[in-house]
Design an enzyme around this catalytic site. Structure first.
Site: not given
Ligand SMILES: CC(=O)SCCNC(=O)CCNC(=O)[C@H](O)C(C)(C)COP(=O)(O)OP(=O)(O)OC[C@H]1O[C@@H](n2cnc3c(N)ncnc32)[C@H](O)[C@@H]1OP(=O)(O)O
Length: 204
Positions: A117, A151, A204
């Site tokens: 983007n 994403h 984690r």
């Protein structure tokens, strides 16, 4: 328009690069791999020689890239090619969407259905793999691999050589260090220091 492409690394990633390059207008693909002459083909494409032959034949092709998935090896090979005067190709699938206001590093690839983007800055040799999205204002250093279906939300920073595993999600504004491995399907909510492997939800 560039028409002939040399690809160093005749494995699966190189094969997707070849397919993507042909879809976006390259006409002639030549693979090179140090496993030649034992390795003669990569799918439907011929392997023409080792990296030495690629260097000798640089003048005969419009541009080159490195089809090696391992981020540190890709970085090393791209740097060597640049030092040898090669022109590195940036290859974007016609069914990917890359903003005209994004900066794409030389030797980077964006595969089908991926999105980069507005105002993203990608360094040399990045991989934005199939169906991944890199949202606005992200900064990816050299040879980051954003795996299929990842994403990255807006304003995410990823350090050199890091690997974001398939289907991972990274929250907006997060900074991931260099040489990090993010496991498949991880959800990254906080900054990540250099050199660690994280996984899970939350990661984690
Ligand atoms: C086009 C393409 O193919 S691009 C490539 C796409 N591939 C990927 O994205 C793969 C990403 N790699 C992973 O997710 C890996 O599992 C890694 C790097 C996170 C960990 O790999 P390894 O260090 O080999 O871990 P290993 O498989 O030994 O598992 C260790 C433990 O972590 C767990 N684990 C491994 N991966 C994950 C994960 N992604 N999420 C949650 N837990 C995980 C295992 O279940 C195991 O747990 P246990 O000790 O309770 O049994």
């Amino acid at each position: 328009m560039t028409r002939s492409l040399g690809i160093l690394g005749a494995g699966g990633h190189g094969k997707v690069i070849a397919d993507t390059a042909i879809a976006s207008g390259w006409r002639k693909i030549a693979f090179y791999d140090d496993a030649w002459p034992k390795k003669q083909t990569n799918g439907r494409w011929q392997v023409s020689g080792r990296s030495g032959e690629l260097l000798e034949e640089l003048g005969a092709m419009d541009s080159v890239t490195v089809g090696i998935g391992r981020n540190n090896v890709r970085l090393q090979k791209l740097s060597e090619l640049l030092e040898s005067g090669a022109t590195l190709a940036t290859i974007i699938h016609p069914h990917a969407s890359v903003s005209r206001f994004a900066e794409m590093g030389a030797g980077s690839v964006v595969f089908a259905s991926a999105v980069v983007n507005v105002d993203c800055v990608l360094g040399m040799g990045c991989i934005v793999n199939t169906g991944a999205t890199v949202d606005r204002d992200c900064r990816l250093a050299a040879c980051v691999h954003v795996c299929p279906g990842v994403h990255l939300a807006s304003d995410v920073t990823v350090g050199e050589g890091s690997f974001i595993g398939i289907g991972a999600v990274v929250k907006e504004g997060v900074t991931i260090g260099a040489n990090v491995v993010v496991g498949a399907g991880a959800v990254v909510l906080h900054d990540v220091p250099d050199g660690v492997t994280i996984m899970g939800v939350p990661a984690r």
